[in-house]
Write a protein that holds these residues in place. Structure first.
Motif, PDB file in Angstrom:
ATOM      1  N   CYS A  16      -8.806  54.343 -34.044  1.00  0.00           N
ATOM      2  CA  CYS A  16      -8.037  54.582 -35.258  1.00  0.00           C
ATOM      3  C   CYS A  16      -8.780  55.576 -36.154  1.00  0.00           C
ATOM      4  O   CYS A  16      -9.944  55.897 -35.919  1.00  0.00           O
ATOM      5  N   LEU A  17      -8.102  56.063 -37.180  1.00  0.00           N
ATOM      6  CA  LEU A  17      -8.678  57.105 -38.026  1.00  0.00           C
ATOM      7  C   LEU A  17      -9.951  56.667 -38.736  1.00  0.00           C
ATOM      8  O   LEU A  17     -10.873  57.445 -38.906  1.00  0.00           O
ATOM      9  N   THR A  84      -1.728  56.914 -35.246  1.00  0.00           N
ATOM     10  CA  THR A  84      -2.927  57.744 -35.262  1.00  0.00           C
ATOM     11  C   THR A  84      -2.660  59.126 -34.667  1.00  0.00           C
ATOM     12  O   THR A  84      -3.113  60.137 -35.209  1.00  0.00           O
ATOM     13  N   ALA A  87      -0.843  61.304 -37.183  1.00  0.00           N
ATOM     14  CA  ALA A  87      -1.773  61.755 -38.227  1.00  0.00           C
ATOM     15  C   ALA A  87      -2.675  62.862 -37.686  1.00  0.00           C
ATOM     16  O   ALA A  87      -2.913  63.865 -38.375  1.00  0.00           O
ATOM     17  N   ASP A  88      -3.161  62.708 -36.468  1.00  0.00           N
ATOM     18  CA  ASP A  88      -4.008  63.744 -35.872  1.00  0.00           C
ATOM     19  C   ASP A  88      -3.234  65.040 -35.661  1.00  0.00           C
ATOM     20  O   ASP A  88      -3.780  66.131 -35.841  1.00  0.00           O
ATOM     21  N   ILE A  90      -0.763  66.129 -37.520  1.00  0.00           N
ATOM     22  CA  ILE A  90      -0.630  66.743 -38.847  1.00  0.00           C
ATOM     23  C   ILE A  90      -1.948  67.391 -39.266  1.00  0.00           C
ATOM     24  O   ILE A  90      -1.960  68.476 -39.856  1.00  0.00           O
ATOM     25  N   ARG A  91      -3.061  66.760 -38.945  1.00  0.00           N
ATOM     26  CA  ARG A  91      -4.369  67.353 -39.247  1.00  0.00           C
ATOM     27  C   ARG A  91      -4.565  68.659 -38.485  1.00  0.00           C
ATOM     28  O   ARG A  91      -5.108  69.622 -39.013  1.00  0.00           O
ATOM     29  N   THR A  97       4.922  68.622 -39.478  1.00  0.00           N
ATOM     30  CA  THR A  97       5.913  67.748 -40.130  1.00  0.00           C
ATOM     31  C   THR A  97       7.282  68.415 -40.231  1.00  0.00           C
ATOM     32  O   THR A  97       8.292  67.728 -40.238  1.00  0.00           O
TER      33      THR A  97
END
Length: 100
Positions: A16-17, A84, A87-88, A90-91, A97
């Motif tokens: 996880c982050l 996760t 989110a990764d 998007i990073r 998005t």
């Protein structure tokens, strides 16, 4: 995946982050044995698996970014769990998005 070789499956994030998973990893929802509600599926449902040369290379996040960039607005994500990999993605690429 269920005998279909036209559906790519990519291994997700290793952790996880925050690096410390204090959750149940879905066992409380999906069952402690196989994350499929502990129902028994015939072995042929799992299929033989894609040959090594047909498996996508790289992280799930990179795969998501690349696949969505190839067809902006045409990919629908059905997500379960901690998100996760989303989110990764998007990073890696904040414009992700707008592509989903």
């Amino acid at each position: 995946l269920c005998g279909r070789d036209d559906v790519p499956v990519v291994k997700g994030a290793r952790s996880c982050l925050s690096g410390e998973d204090t959750g149940s990893q879905g066992r409380d929802v999906h069952g402690p044995i196989n994350a499929l509600g502990n129902i028994e599926l015939p072995q042929h449902f799992y299929g033989p698996g894609a040959p090594e040369e047909h498996q996508p290379v790289g992280s799930a996040a990179r795969f998501l970014v690349e696949r969505c960039a190839e067809a902006p607005g045409e990919v629908t994500l059905i997500t379960l769990g901690p998100l996760t990999n989303i989110a990764d993605a998007i990073r890696l690429d904040p414009s992700f998005t707008g592509m989903v």
